[in-house]
Structures are given as structure tokens and as C-alpha cells.
Design a protein around this motif. Structure first.
Motif, mmCIF file in Angstrom:
data_model
loop_
_atom_site.group_PDB
_atom_site.id
_atom_site.type_symbol
_atom_site.label_atom_id
_atom_site.label_comp_id
_atom_site.label_asym_id
_atom_site.label_seq_id
_atom_site.Cartn_x
_atom_site.Cartn_y
_atom_site.Cartn_z
ATOM 1 N N SER A 291 -13.892 7.558 -3.624
ATOM 2 C CA SER A 291 -14.848 6.842 -2.763
ATOM 3 C C SER A 291 -15.558 7.810 -1.807
ATOM 4 C CB SER A 291 -14.123 5.755 -1.970
ATOM 5 O OG SER A 291 -13.106 6.344 -1.173
ATOM 6 N N PHE B 189 -15.622 -3.653 3.340
ATOM 7 C CA PHE B 189 -15.137 -3.797 1.961
ATOM 8 C C PHE B 189 -14.388 -5.127 1.850
ATOM 9 C CE2 PHE B 189 -13.150 -2.697 -1.993
ATOM 10 C CZ PHE B 189 -13.973 -1.730 -2.547
ATOM 11 N N GLN C 175 -4.838 -2.197 -3.757
ATOM 12 C CA GLN C 175 -5.670 -1.512 -4.767
ATOM 13 C C GLN C 175 -7.006 -1.084 -4.163
ATOM 14 O OE1 GLN C 175 -4.660 -0.559 -7.617
ATOM 15 N NE2 GLN C 175 -3.060 -1.924 -8.348
ATOM 16 N N ALA C 176 -7.553 -1.911 -3.310
ATOM 17 C CA ALA C 176 -8.825 -1.562 -2.661
ATOM 18 C C ALA C 176 -8.615 -0.431 -1.659
ATOM 19 C CB ALA C 176 -9.402 -2.792 -1.961
ATOM 20 N N LEU D 8 -11.634 -2.863 5.808
ATOM 21 C CA LEU D 8 -11.198 -3.743 4.721
ATOM 22 C C LEU D 8 -11.241 -5.173 5.268
ATOM 23 C CD1 LEU D 8 -9.770 -3.838 1.839
ATOM 24 C CD2 LEU D 8 -7.654 -4.110 3.147
ATOM 25 N N THR E 39 0.839 -1.203 0.000
ATOM 26 C CA THR E 39 0.000 0.000 0.000
ATOM 27 C C THR E 39 0.871 1.249 0.000
ATOM 28 O OG1 THR E 39 -1.707 -1.232 1.170
ATOM 29 C CG2 THR E 39 -1.917 1.162 1.170
ATOM 30 N N GLU F 255 -3.382 -6.854 -4.218
ATOM 31 C CA GLU F 255 -4.825 -6.839 -4.516
ATOM 32 C C GLU F 255 -5.611 -6.167 -3.384
ATOM 33 O OE1 GLU F 255 -5.383 -10.691 -7.361
ATOM 34 O OE2 GLU F 255 -4.774 -11.131 -5.319
ATOM 35 N N GLN F 256 -5.049 -6.208 -2.179
ATOM 36 C CA GLN F 256 -5.657 -5.455 -1.064
ATOM 37 C C GLN F 256 -5.311 -3.972 -1.209
ATOM 38 O OE1 GLN F 256 -7.709 -7.116 0.997
ATOM 39 N NE2 GLN F 256 -7.172 -8.976 -0.138
ATOM 40 N N PHE G 56 -8.509 2.926 -3.399
ATOM 41 C CA PHE G 56 -9.848 3.429 -3.717
ATOM 42 C C PHE G 56 -10.505 4.038 -2.466
ATOM 43 C CE2 PHE G 56 -14.476 2.397 -3.709
ATOM 44 C CZ PHE G 56 -14.871 3.355 -4.630
ATOM 45 N N VAL H 30 -12.467 -8.132 0.118
ATOM 46 C CA VAL H 30 -11.582 -8.462 -1.014
ATOM 47 C C VAL H 30 -11.058 -9.870 -0.747
ATOM 48 C CG1 VAL H 30 -9.579 -7.713 -2.375
ATOM 49 C CG2 VAL H 30 -10.981 -5.999 -1.201
#
Ligand code: NAD
Length: 269
Positions: free
Chosen positions: A247, A255, A237-238, A196, A28, A234-235, A241, A257
Motif C-alpha cells: 500500500s 479505509f 486483512q485490511a 480504518l 491482527t 476481515e478487519q 494491506f 471495511v
């Protein structure tokens, strides 16, 4: 003199990321820096922070401001000092309360030692509380008109785990409940709070815990609709957002994922 205007989905924002030296936190950090955010990387491990900082600088040569701070999120004074250190830059816009542990001795109701329960909750629950509290205070102090707080729970907060890890599961349930309430309480200040919920990942937290115990591993893997562990990126990217203004009307969500795991009936043997 040429002044550079930074581009990116987080251009001009300042973020704190806890647990930034590894796994989801490091991915991140890289993504936030690529998207123009200045990042304070907070972690309990100084050597890991040094390695992580070097990696981010290598991957994002044109990075905005990057700082590191040793911070044990289970100590309020550490979390407060980390967040307040950003006042000299105008305060924080984003905090990603990501640091968390799953202890090797975490087990079922009978076998989980009480000190492991307490340690897990000190880091996973109180750490998120301290991060949320001092983020709100910082955003108020620095007159921020939009803020984003992302707290890491887990898919196990929504469903039980296939192998017992009771202290961890309970701690992540607490993160969900706490974040939901914070989101409503602070909505009129335009500070958004979202959780998340990652699925099982290819990071040291889970892979070290599973180790070479093939039975434990198999008990997980039969549940994966996509047939694989998720990746930290992949986390990230969320998180990007949820952190960004894209958002701006997303608040109080869980959220998820997880590759569909929490919606799946066991798909194969
Ligand atoms: P990781 O173990 O790869 O990285 C965690 C980082 O947090 C490390 O750099 C570690 O040094 C740091 N840390 C540990 N204790 C700390 C403390 N007290 N204060 C500050 N930093 C501390 O973990 P990860 O897989 O990237 O997990 C990150 C978050 O995602 C955790 O909250 C975890 O519970 C959650 N999560 C992970 C998975 C998974 O399968 N890996 C699934 C769901 C949720």
C-alpha cells in the motif's frame, strides 16, 4: 550455521499493536506474525495479554519475536515506554492504534455523563494522538525510510449511528480528522497514515454493548446489506494491506471495511 530468512508480506518489520489482547487487535497480531512481523502486543489488561500471547504462539508456532506490555493508551508515558522499548530492536515500522472503548453509559446529548465523554475521548482520541506522536519520533530516531500508521476510526465517523453513542461517534470523527492531517504533514518523511473504518463487528466491544437488547440489535441489523456482522479477521486483512509495502502509495484514506453499510439505504424491515 543455517540462518533463516523470514518470508511474508511483513517480513523483517516491527509492529506495535494497541488493544492487542482482544477483538481486531488479536486477529491482527496473529496475521502480522504469520506474515513475518515482530509484534509488541500492548493492552491495558495483563491477564488478557497473557491469554492472547498463548493463543498467538499456538496459532503461529513459527512466530517471529512476540512481546507484550501493559499499556493504557490514555497515558502518554505508557505509550511512549511501549514504543521506545522497541529501539533495542531497531525501532518500529508499523503502529496499529487500535485500542478503543464504547462505554455502556454512552448515550445521546442529554444522557451521556460528562465523565464518560471524557474517558472515551482520552482513550479513543488522545490514545491515537500519543501513538501517532511517538511512532513519528521513533521512526525519525531510528532513521526509518518507510513507516505505516493505521488508526482505528469507525463507519460511525462517516454517518450517524442508529442508536445514540454520542461520545464514541464524536471521538471517531476526531480520529478521522487527525489522521488526515497527520498523513499530509508527514508524507514527505514517507510515514503513511490511514484510518480504518470498520462496520459493526462480532467482537466483545459491540456485542457486550448490544447485549440482549433485541430492539437495539434490530435497529442495527436492518441496515446490514450483507445480512451479518463483520468478523475481526476481515478487519485484520485490511490492516495487513495498509501496514505492508503493497500500500506504498495509499495515504490519508478512510479505509472502509463495512460490508457496504455506509453506502446503503435501509434494505429491509
Ligand atoms: P474489543 O473490545 O474486542 O478489544 C479492545 C481491546 O482494547 C481489548 O483487549 C481491551 O483490553 C483493550 N483496551 C481497552 N482500553 C484500553 C486502553 N485504555 N489502553 C490499551 N488497551 C485498551 O474491541 P474491538 O471490537 O476489537 O475494537 C477495536 C477497535 O475497533 C476500537 O477502536 C473500536 O472502537 C473499533 N471499532 C470496533 C467496531 C465493532 O463493531 N467492534 C466497529 C468500528 C470500530
Amino acid at each position: 550455521m543455517v540462518t533463516e530468512t523470514r518470508q511474508g508480506r511483513l517480513a523483517g518489520k516491527t509492529a506495535v499493536i494497541t488493544g492487542a489482547a482482544g477483538g481486531i487487535g488479536l486477529e491482527t497480531t496473529v496475521l502480522f506474525a504469520k506474515e513475518g512481523a515482530s509484534v509488541l502486543m500492548a493492552d491495558i489488561s495483563e491477564p488478557a495479554l497473557e491469554r492472547a500471547l498463548a493463543k498467538v504462539k499456538e496459532l503461529v508456532p513459527n512466530h517471529p519475536r512476540l512481546e507484550t506490555i501493559k499499556c493504557d493508551v490514555s497515558k502518554e508515558s505508557d505509550v511512549q515506554a511501549a514504543i521506545e522499548s522497541q529501539d533495542k530492536h531497531g525501532g518500529i515500522d508499523i503502529i496499529f492504534n487500535n485500542a478503543g472503548i464504547m462505554h455502556a453509559k454512552d448515550d445521546d446529548a442529554i444522557n451521556t455523563p460528562e465523565d464518560i465523554w471524557d474517558l472515551t475521548h482520552k482513550i479513543n482520541v488522545k490514545g491515537v494522538w500519543y501513538g501517532s506522536k511517538h511512532a513519528v519520533l521513533s521512526m525519525r530516531r531510528n532513521k526509518k525510510t518507510k513507516g505505516s500508521v493505521i488508526n482505528v476510526a469507525s463507519f460511525v465517523a462517516l454517518m450517524g449511528a442508529a442508536t445514540p453513542q454520542l461520545a464514541y461517534t464524536a471521538s471517531k470523527g476526531a480520529v478521522l480528522a487527525m489522521t488526515r492531517e497527520l498523513a499530509i504533514v508527514h508524507a514527505r518523511e514517507n510515514i503513511r497514515f490511514n484510518s480504518l473504518c470498520p462496520g459493526p463487528l462480532n467482537t466483545p466491544l459491540l456485542q457486550d454493548w448490544l447485549g440482549d437488547d433485541l430492539h437495539k440489535r434490530h435497529r442495527r441489523e436492518v441496515h446490514f446489506p450483507m445480512g451479518r456482522f463483520g468478523e475481526a479477521i476481515e478487519q485484520a486483512q485490511a490492516v495487513l494491506f495498509l501496514a505492508s509495502d503493497e500500500s506504498s502509495f495509499v495515504n490519508a484514506t478512510e479505509f472502509v471495511v463495512d460490508g457496504g453499510l455506509s453506502k446503503a439505504y435501509v434494505t429491509s424491515e
